[in-house]
Design a protein around this motif. Sequence first.
Motif, PDB file in Angstrom:
ATOM      1  N   SER A  57      -1.795  -3.138  53.186  1.00 34.41           N
ATOM      2  CA  SER A  57      -0.752  -3.836  53.935  1.00 34.41           C
ATOM      3  C   SER A  57      -0.093  -4.922  53.073  1.00 34.41           C
ATOM      4  CB  SER A  57      -1.355  -4.444  55.200  1.00 34.41           C
ATOM      5  OG  SER A  57      -0.418  -5.253  55.849  1.00 34.41           O
ATOM      6  N   GLN A  58      -0.903  -5.653  52.323  1.00 34.28           N
ATOM      7  CA  GLN A  58      -0.366  -6.710  51.458  1.00 34.28           C
ATOM      8  C   GLN A  58       0.520  -6.122  50.360  1.00 34.28           C
ATOM      9  OE1 GLN A  58      -4.110  -8.441  50.364  1.00 34.28           O
ATOM     10  NE2 GLN A  58      -3.989 -10.003  51.950  1.00 34.28           N
ATOM     11  N   ARG A  65       2.270  -3.351  50.515  1.00 39.87           N
ATOM     12  CA  ARG A  65       3.532  -2.941  51.144  1.00 39.87           C
ATOM     13  C   ARG A  65       4.426  -4.138  51.413  1.00 39.87           C
ATOM     14  NH1 ARG A  65       0.312   0.356  54.237  1.00 39.87           N
ATOM     15  NH2 ARG A  65       0.448  -1.077  55.986  1.00 39.87           N
ATOM     16  N   SER A  66       3.827  -5.198  51.967  1.00 37.32           N
ATOM     17  CA  SER A  66       4.605  -6.401  52.275  1.00 37.32           C
ATOM     18  C   SER A  66       5.195  -7.023  51.020  1.00 37.32           C
ATOM     19  CB  SER A  66       3.737  -7.439  52.995  1.00 37.32           C
ATOM     20  OG  SER A  66       3.387  -6.984  54.265  1.00 37.32           O
ATOM     21  N   GLU A  70       8.273  -5.230  49.785  1.00 35.22           N
ATOM     22  CA  GLU A  70       9.448  -5.573  50.594  1.00 35.22           C
ATOM     23  C   GLU A  70       9.892  -7.011  50.357  1.00 35.22           C
ATOM     24  OE1 GLU A  70      11.436  -3.630  52.558  1.00 35.22           O
ATOM     25  OE2 GLU A  70      10.274  -2.034  51.621  1.00 35.22           O
ATOM     26  N   ASN A  71       8.950  -7.931  50.318  1.00 38.28           N
ATOM     27  CA  ASN A  71       9.281  -9.349  50.187  1.00 38.28           C
ATOM     28  C   ASN A  71       9.947  -9.683  48.861  1.00 38.28           C
ATOM     29  OD1 ASN A  71       8.437 -10.168  52.711  1.00 38.28           O
ATOM     30  ND2 ASN A  71       6.331 -10.518  52.042  1.00 38.28           N
ATOM     31  N   TRP A 113      12.040 -15.195  51.177  1.00 39.44           N
ATOM     32  CA  TRP A 113      10.641 -15.148  50.764  1.00 39.44           C
ATOM     33  C   TRP A 113      10.455 -15.925  49.468  1.00 39.44           C
ATOM     34  CZ3 TRP A 113       8.056 -13.152  46.486  1.00 39.44           C
ATOM     35  CH2 TRP A 113       6.662 -13.099  46.599  1.00 39.44           C
TER      36      TRP A 113
END
Length: 170
Positions: free
Chosen positions: A128-129, A131-132, A135-136, A142
């Motif tokens: 999850s990190q 993927r984030s 994107e970020n 961000w």
Amino acid sequence: NWTDRGMRYSEKAGRTSVEAGMEKLSIVTQIWTGDWDGSWTERYHIQSLAAALDMKLLRNIREESSGTYSIGVYPVMETEPVSSYRIAVQFTCDPDRVDELTDKVKSEIDAFRRTLPDEKFAHDVTESQQRSLSENLKRNNWWLAQMGFAVESDIDPESMMNRRALYDSL
């Protein structure tokens, strides 16, 4: 500059009930607080533990117990006036199940504190990190937040950019 007025979170438990609205719905918030060293690495570990706890509570409280409409874990870390963190667990449920589910959440958190999350949670959090982060890296807001945190926390921005190594260490 901050002025430390000595206000700290209470160590005593409290409970407040408010009745309003037409529908029967309770919103429960439980908060845990503590000190942290203010480092980038510890910030990452607190956020990762909160993410793993969020996954565990979602699975055990919402899905297995069919107890909540929604549940979430929300970490906040502060460096001023003192380094401290708070982790809030918030869920909505039927008012008749507040005590049962509050106790169940506390029990899940106690079990979580006694043993490290299993490998699946670590893998899911890391995935999850990753993927984030992908994107970020494309978002200006961000980057602005990261630079602001580095300045406020007196952390070398270069150390913050080595996130993938941190993710792999989880």
